[in-house]
Design an enzyme around this catalytic site. Structure first.
Site, short mmCIF file in Angstrom:
data_model
loop_
_atom_site.label_atom_id
_atom_site.label_comp_id
_atom_site.label_asym_id
_atom_site.label_seq_id
_atom_site.Cartn_x
_atom_site.Cartn_y
_atom_site.Cartn_z
CB CYS A 2 -1.01 0.00 1.16
SG CYS A 2 -0.85 1.27 2.35
NE ARG A 27 4.46 1.56 -0.81
CZ ARG A 27 5.52 1.38 -0.03
NH1 ARG A 27 6.73 1.55 -0.51
NH2 ARG A 27 5.36 1.04 1.23
CD1 TRP A 73 -1.49 -6.17 -2.64
CD2 TRP A 73 -1.16 -6.66 -0.48
NE1 TRP A 73 -1.23 -7.52 -2.54
CE2 TRP A 73 -1.02 -7.84 -1.23
CE3 TRP A 73 -0.99 -6.72 0.90
CZ2 TRP A 73 -0.72 -9.06 -0.65
CZ3 TRP A 73 -0.69 -7.94 1.49
CH2 TRP A 73 -0.56 -9.10 0.71
CG ASN A 97 2.23 0.65 4.39
OD1 ASN A 97 3.41 0.95 4.28
ND2 ASN A 97 1.81 -0.57 4.17
N GLY A 98 0.25 -1.02 6.72
CA GLY A 98 0.77 -1.95 7.72
C GLY A 98 -0.33 -2.85 8.23
CD GLU A 457 12.78 -14.66 -10.77
OE1 GLU A 457 12.50 -15.07 -9.62
OE2 GLU A 457 12.36 -13.57 -11.22
CE LYS A 461 10.06 -12.59 -12.23
NZ LYS A 461 10.00 -11.76 -11.04
CD GLU A 464 6.14 -12.52 -9.46
OE1 GLU A 464 6.19 -11.79 -8.47
OE2 GLU A 464 7.07 -12.59 -10.28
CG HIS A 480 12.31 -39.04 -8.01
ND1 HIS A 480 12.48 -40.36 -7.65
CD2 HIS A 480 13.49 -38.63 -8.52
CE1 HIS A 480 13.73 -40.72 -7.93
NE2 HIS A 480 14.35 -39.68 -8.46
CE LYS A 580 9.44 -3.46 -7.92
NZ LYS A 580 9.51 -4.77 -8.59
N1 GLU Z 1 -4.05 -3.43 6.86
C1 GLU Z 1 -4.55 -2.35 6.07
C2 GLU Z 1 -5.72 -2.81 5.19
O1 GLU Z 1 -5.91 -3.98 4.93
C3 GLU Z 1 -3.48 -1.69 5.24
C4 GLU Z 1 -2.93 -2.61 4.21
C5 GLU Z 1 -1.66 -2.16 3.55
O2 GLU Z 1 -0.72 -1.72 4.18
O3 GLU Z 1 -1.56 -2.35 2.32
O4 GLU Z 1 -6.46 -1.99 4.76
#
Ligand code: GLU
Length: 585
Positions: A2, A27, A73, A97-98, A457, A461, A464, A480, A580
């Site tokens: 985020c 992000r 995110w 964010n977190g 890798e 990729k 992803e 195997h 990212k």
């Molecule tokens: N935990 C928060 C949410 O889910 C923030 C997520 C983040 O840092 O991307 O909204």
């Protein structure tokens, strides 16, 4: 993950915040929102599920000089309008964010007191907490709020009738931008490219108060602290697609420069690295995703060149395994962004146990570089596409050079590689193989030794960016188990860049072909080419030192992933569910 951004100044806050969000979208892109304090002192919020661009038509009427924004995110609560940030409570509005690890108990306490929640997120408790502690001063309210919080946060808060943004940081990164009559705060440097002269990073526990003319930084007890200013070197040109349809393609084309610039940058730190590694008798390499795959190659380099034992671990596992380390252990922590939560915490753990920490990162001012004993730079330049390309080849280059330095050896082979990578990018036609992958139900990458690391890798990729199920495995393991999956709808891609091992890997391809599976070979061995060219798709790459062959084979497998995604109409720059800079655990 985020991205968050705050703006205060003479310009239109909504427009400035939106521009920052566009730059931070790599992000996270589940949803986006922003809040602005209007001329009447009231806060207006717009937020939507989906991409940042959805906000553009919603902000045309928004006027105000203070704003905060968020591109999400999701960690807690599905992506939807209600769960998008900002979140408000009373006079307070926040972006976060977190992850708030104790959100459930905090939320339960608020609900017991009759509070209503409008989202399923962990972040909304932060708005409630700041509001609960608010009695006219946003700074003290924020400082009090974060005291009861466990987890990670980069948190921005605004309140009605106050021309200021309060910011708090723990684990998730925050940078502050010092402008002329305007100031900024953001998750990451690209948001501020070209916007202000100087920037600084907040440390864990810091709280900042940003007004139009001043930025003040305090510790958690609100005692003023100074943080080092540095010039804002991020350039907005790095966001230019340079005529490419996607950042992934642009960044693939920048692989030669990444390798070349990483070589040059290494010589500035070689002496310091050798000194730091003096007496080291064991190396542990940690990383996540692509960085972990680079680490697998790093292990081979250190063990072959210096005969020092090396372990490679995914950072998220390593942290919780009660690892053994001494002051003679060096931990190489690899992270493109230098902000990968698991890798940063693994490095912190290593330091606390007396080990030396070597950061291998593309972000010179990241948290990882700030805590490392020494930094081996990856000079890939800003990488915007969520899927790593040029940073991986940069990491391989950095590890190769570090291993050579540790072994006290030199070679001129690496100098040839930028040119060879360029040749591969220009000459190798991967379209047929990408078409095969796009039409398949599953793609299996196989190789032995170094080729196996690149196979992992290549598989990651492809998963992803194309969403095709894929696996990378050692060629000898085929019989195997994985052989059971092989049929006419699968493609097996064998990497063969080691003459001594090619015969063994050739057997695996024969086993696939004899069971009706589709196969492809990527090699720089003409004998292998002659053996398979009439029976399956073969890409013949230029000859080079086997230890350095991952630099050219990586370009090819990454290009195949890109092309497959494009054929299938996927957006390779912003794959679903990913982001990212994985700044949460
Ligand atoms: N935990 C928060 C949410 O889910 C923030 C997520 C983040 O840092 O991307 O909204």
């Amino acid at each position: 993950m985020c991205g968050i951004i705050g703006y205060i100044g003479g310009g239109n806050a909504a427009e400035n915040v939106l521009e920052g969000l566009r730059r931070l979208e790599y992000r996270g892109y589940d949803s986006a929102g922003l809040a602005v304090i209007g001329g009447n002192g009231k806060i207006s919020v717009v937020k939507r599920q989906g991409r940042v661009e959805k906000l553009a038509p919603l902000i045309t009427e928004m006027r105000g000089c203070v704003g905060i924004g968020h591109t999400r995110w999701a960690t807690h609560g599905r992506p939807c309008d209600a769960n998008a940030h900002p979140h408000s409570a009373g006079a307070v509005t926040v972006v976060h964010n977190g992850i708030i690890e104790n959100y459930a108990e905090l939320k339960a306490a608020f609900i017991e007191k009759g509070e209503t929640f409008f989202s399923e997120t962990d972040s909304e408790v932060l708005a409630k907490l700041v509001n609960k502690n608010f009695s006219g001063d946003i700074l003290t309210a924020l400082a009090a709020a974060v005291k009861v919080v466990k987890g990670s946060y980069a948190l921005m808060a605004i309140c009605e009738n106050t021309q200021a943004i309060a910011v708090a940081k723990s684990k998730s990164s925050v940078i502050l931008g010092f402008g002329d009559g305007e100031n900024f705060c953001a998750s990451d440097e690209p948001a501020l490219a070209g916007k202000c002269k100087n920037i600084c990073s907040l440390e864990d526990g810091d709280i900042a108060l940003i007004t139009r003319d001043k930025i003040e930084i305090f510790d958690s007890k609100l005692k003023p602290v100074k943080r080092k200013l540095r010039p804002n070197v991020a350039v907005s040109a790095s966001l230019d697609l340079c005529g490419c349809p996607h950042y992934m393609l642009k960044e693939l084309k920048e692989v030669p420069a990444s390798v070349k610039n990483t070589i040059s940058a290494f010589y500035d730190v070689e002496g310091e690295l050798k000194k730091a590694l003096d007496g080291v008798n064991r190396i542990i390499i940690v990383g996540c995703g692509t960085a972990y795959h680079a680490g697998l190659l790093g292990k081979r380099y250190f063990e072959s060149f210096a005969r020092v034992p090396v372990e490679v671990e995914t950072a998220g596992e390593f942290r919780y395994k009660d690892p053994v380390m001494t002051e003679k252990t060096a931990v190489f922590a690899i992270s493109q962004s230098g902000e990968t939560a698991d890798t940063v915490e693994a490095a912190r753990l290593a330091l606390s146990m007396g080990a030396k920490v070597v950061a291998v990162t593309n972000a010179p001012y990241s948290q990882l570089t700030r805590l490392a004993s020494v930094v081996v730079p990856v000079a890939a330049g800003p990488e915007i596409c969520v899927a790593a390309t040029k940073s991986y080849t940069g990491q391989i280059t950095a590890l190769y050079l570090a291993a050579l330095a540790f072994a006290g050896k030199k070679t001129a082979e690496l100098e040839k590689m930028p040119g060879l990578c360029q040749k591969v990018i220009e000459d190798i036609d991967i379209n047929t193989l990408a078409q095969m992958c796009a039409r398949s139900n599953g793609v299996y990458f196989l190789g032995k030794d170094l080729d196996y690391a690149v196979a992992l890798e290549g598989s990651l990729k492809l998963k992803e960016v194309s969403y095709i199920p894929s696996e990378g495995y050692p060629a000898g393991e085929l019989k195997h188990g994985t052989l059971a999956l092989i049929d006419g709808n699968t493609v097996s891609v064998a990497l063969m860049f080691d003459k001594a091992l090619a015969g063994k890997c050739e057997n695996a391809v024969e086993q696939v072909l004899s069971r009706g599976g589709r196969a492809a070979v990527i090699t720089n061995d003409t004998e292998v080419y002659n053996n398979f060219s009439k029976r399956c798709e073969v890409l013949l790459l230029p000859e080079c030192d086997k230890y350095l062959s991952p630099l050219i084979s990586a370009v090819v497998v990454q290009a195949i992933a890109y092309e497959t995604a494009v054929i299938l109409g996927r957006d390779p720059d912003k794959p679903r569910n990913l982001a990212k800079s994985v700044t949460v655990e």
